[in-house]
Scaffold this motif. Structure first.
Motif, PDB file in Angstrom:
ATOM      1  N   ILE A 175      -0.066   1.047  -3.624  1.00 55.66           N
ATOM      2  CA  ILE A 175       0.969   1.598  -2.742  1.00 55.66           C
ATOM      3  C   ILE A 175       1.468   2.921  -3.321  1.00 55.66           C
ATOM      4  O   ILE A 175       1.799   3.002  -4.506  1.00 55.66           O
ATOM      5  CB  ILE A 175       2.131   0.603  -2.588  1.00 55.66           C
ATOM      6  CG1 ILE A 175       1.632  -0.680  -1.914  1.00 55.66           C
ATOM      7  CG2 ILE A 175       3.273   1.209  -1.790  1.00 55.66           C
ATOM      8  CD1 ILE A 175       2.687  -1.760  -1.780  1.00 55.66           C
ATOM      9  N   TYR A 189       6.615   5.029  -1.640  1.00 50.96           N
ATOM     10  CA  TYR A 189       7.023   3.751  -1.064  1.00 50.96           C
ATOM     11  C   TYR A 189       7.350   2.716  -2.140  1.00 50.96           C
ATOM     12  O   TYR A 189       7.490   1.534  -1.844  1.00 50.96           O
ATOM     13  CB  TYR A 189       5.926   3.210  -0.142  1.00 50.96           C
ATOM     14  CG  TYR A 189       5.606   4.106   1.027  1.00 50.96           C
ATOM     15  CD1 TYR A 189       6.526   4.302   2.061  1.00 50.96           C
ATOM     16  CD2 TYR A 189       4.384   4.769   1.102  1.00 50.96           C
ATOM     17  CE1 TYR A 189       6.233   5.131   3.138  1.00 50.96           C
ATOM     18  CE2 TYR A 189       4.084   5.598   2.175  1.00 50.96           C
ATOM     19  CZ  TYR A 189       5.006   5.779   3.183  1.00 50.96           C
ATOM     20  OH  TYR A 189       4.722   6.599   4.245  1.00 50.96           O
ATOM     21  N   LEU A 230      -3.616  -0.716   6.174  1.00 50.20           N
ATOM     22  CA  LEU A 230      -2.260  -0.253   6.465  1.00 50.20           C
ATOM     23  C   LEU A 230      -2.036   1.178   5.978  1.00 50.20           C
ATOM     24  O   LEU A 230      -1.457   2.008   6.699  1.00 50.20           O
ATOM     25  CB  LEU A 230      -1.248  -1.199   5.826  1.00 50.20           C
ATOM     26  CG  LEU A 230       0.239  -0.930   6.095  1.00 50.20           C
ATOM     27  CD1 LEU A 230       0.528  -0.896   7.589  1.00 50.20           C
ATOM     28  CD2 LEU A 230       1.108  -1.983   5.408  1.00 50.20           C
ATOM     29  N   LEU A 231      -2.517   1.497   4.780  1.00 47.51           N
ATOM     30  CA  LEU A 231      -2.287   2.828   4.222  1.00 47.51           C
ATOM     31  C   LEU A 231      -3.029   3.919   4.981  1.00 47.51           C
ATOM     32  O   LEU A 231      -2.487   4.994   5.228  1.00 47.51           O
ATOM     33  CB  LEU A 231      -2.722   2.861   2.753  1.00 47.51           C
ATOM     34  CG  LEU A 231      -1.786   2.192   1.748  1.00 47.51           C
ATOM     35  CD1 LEU A 231      -2.433   2.158   0.375  1.00 47.51           C
ATOM     36  CD2 LEU A 231      -0.451   2.916   1.683  1.00 47.51           C
ATOM     37  N   LYS A 259       4.535   2.069   7.746  1.00 46.53           N
ATOM     38  CA  LYS A 259       4.503   2.189   6.292  1.00 46.53           C
ATOM     39  C   LYS A 259       5.915   2.130   5.709  1.00 46.53           C
ATOM     40  O   LYS A 259       6.165   1.463   4.704  1.00 46.53           O
ATOM     41  CB  LYS A 259       3.818   3.490   5.890  1.00 46.53           C
ATOM     42  CG  LYS A 259       2.338   3.540   6.232  1.00 46.53           C
ATOM     43  CD  LYS A 259       1.766   4.907   5.884  1.00 46.53           C
ATOM     44  CE  LYS A 259       0.357   5.061   6.382  1.00 46.53           C
ATOM     45  NZ  LYS A 259      -0.204   6.403   6.088  1.00 46.53           N
ATOM     46  N   LEU A 280       5.947  -1.174   3.480  1.00 49.44           N
ATOM     47  CA  LEU A 280       5.436  -0.925   2.128  1.00 49.44           C
ATOM     48  C   LEU A 280       6.494  -1.020   1.029  1.00 49.44           C
ATOM     49  O   LEU A 280       6.229  -1.622  -0.024  1.00 49.44           O
ATOM     50  CB  LEU A 280       4.719   0.426   2.077  1.00 49.44           C
ATOM     51  CG  LEU A 280       3.415   0.509   2.875  1.00 49.44           C
ATOM     52  CD1 LEU A 280       2.782   1.889   2.726  1.00 49.44           C
ATOM     53  CD2 LEU A 280       2.433  -0.567   2.420  1.00 49.44           C
TER      54      LEU A 280
END
Length: 387
Positions: free
Chosen positions: A53, A57, A94-95, A103, A107
């Motif tokens: 991550i 975030y 997701l990223l 996000k 995140l």
């Protein structure tokens, strides 16, 4: 600086953490099919599950190679990363394809350990590895715009220990698509609200303690805001996650192989039969040495695949080759380790048989060896597609 040197601090720290969870811990969990919550909590608190991550975030913002180093060391230490590794490879979907709002919403909470993203809902009873034939369908509810999901998934791990799930569904029937890979979409499902509101989870007991489950969707409502990326382009998004998954699991297999090789080498040096250590015999030495050679060769491909992934280069074949070679290296090392230990290799107190069962999984999942060979044959060698 070598790759190993670059992340040696991570390896050392992970090994130190894993020392708090010896074989007896895992044996006790197996006896009751329990989830290693304390182990996963320790990894979360130490920041390893948020390693990919970005810093903005709250994560470590490190590349895939760093995550590989962490997972490899978990396996090498005799622990099992299968309880939590999905939180790393689901990050790719997701990223790379989530919206800025998604996000920001999820995140930071995942990085803090307040949310768990451990479930990756792709496989179905009727499709297996042929992802284009999934039947789980999501239709739009006209008044609200929400997605209504119906269908079934199988061999989805950790769903009972996850707050969120990356779910692949069909939003357009396969027969109505120009290509089989069209018409699939990715939804981010909140498991906390979904359970018993259209989602039913049924545990599957397996030969290893892997928290595997079967999922049933009956008119499950998912907000339109939880669509990741564009509708109909989900297959390409999932492939990103699958490449990361195969590379990360390949790194785990390297860790397993090194665990077996180290255990076998140590035991062969200590165990005496006929008045001499069994490690003096080439019949014992050579198989262990060959396992080491195979592991080192596989590790080089794993590192190459991870570097291509990090550079954003096409890496499907490298990810597949890494997974094939590493899984075979770990399986063969495990077999040699049991042979070296003899009867003691089957005794639970040594943890060899547990790790042997765990590493066998990766000949089958997340993609079988035969499907990898088929991919290489058609994509790299230009051979006709066999299915």
């Amino acid at each position: 600086m070598t790759q190993a040197d670059q992340y040696q601090d991570i390896r050392d720290a992970v090994a130190k953490l894993c020392a708090r969870f010896p074989g007896e811990y895992w044996q006790a969990l197996e006896s009751t099919s329990a989830y290693p919550a304390d182990f996963v909590h320790a990894l979360t608190e130490s920041g390893y599950l948020s390693i990919l991550i970005p810093e903005e975030y709250g994560g470590a913002g490190l590349p895939l190679s760093a995550a590989c180093a962490a997972l490899e060391e978990i396996q090498r230490s005799g622990c099992n990363a299968g309880a939590c590794h999905a939180q790393m490879y689901t990050m790719g979907t997701l990223l790379r394809h989530g919206s800025a709002q998604q996000k920001q919403q999820y995140l930071p909470a995942i990085a803090r350990g307040e949310l768990r993203l451990q479930a990756f809902g792709v496989t179905e009873p009727g499709s297996g590895t042929d992802t284009t034939r999934i039947q789980t369908r999501a239709r739009r509810d006209k008044p609200s715009g929400d997605y209504i999901v119906s269908g079934q998934k199988v061999f989805i791990s950790r769903t009972q220990h996850s707050d969120l799930m990356i779910l692949l569904v069909r939003t357009t029937a396969r027969k109505d698509c120009a290509k089989p890979t069209d018409g699939m979409s990715v939804l981010l499902v909140d498991m906390r609200s979904a359970l018993d509101n259209g989602l039913t989870i049924k545990p599957i007991k397996t030969m290893m303690n892997h928290a595997s489950t079967e999922l049933f969707f009956d008119e499950l409502r998912v907000p339109a805001a939880n669509l990741i990326g564009e509708e109909g382009r989900g297959f390409s998004y999932i492939v990103d996650g699958m490449n990361a998954e195969r590379i990360l699991i390949a790194a785990e297999c390297i860790g397993d192989a090194r665990f077996f090789i180290e255990q076998a080498s140590h035991y062969a040096g200590e165990r005496e039969v006929f008045g001499r250590p069994i490690g003096l015999n080439q019949g014992i030495q050579f198989p262990i040495a060959r396992a080491h050679v195979q592991t080192e060769a596989a590790d080089a491909i794993v590192k190459r695949a991870a570097q291509k992934f990090e550079r954003g280069e096409p890496c499907g074949s490298d990810a597949n080759m890494a997974k094939l070679l590493a899984s075979e290296a770990s399986w063969q090392a495990g077999d040699i380790c049991i042979q070296t230990f003899g009867g003691y290799g089957f005794a639970t107190e040594y943890n060899i048989e547990r790790k042997f069962r765990e590493t066998r999984l990766y000949q089958v999942a997340p993609i079988s060896t035969n499907l990898i060979l088929s991919h290489i044959a058609t994509h790299d060698l230009g051979l006709p597609k066999s299915f």
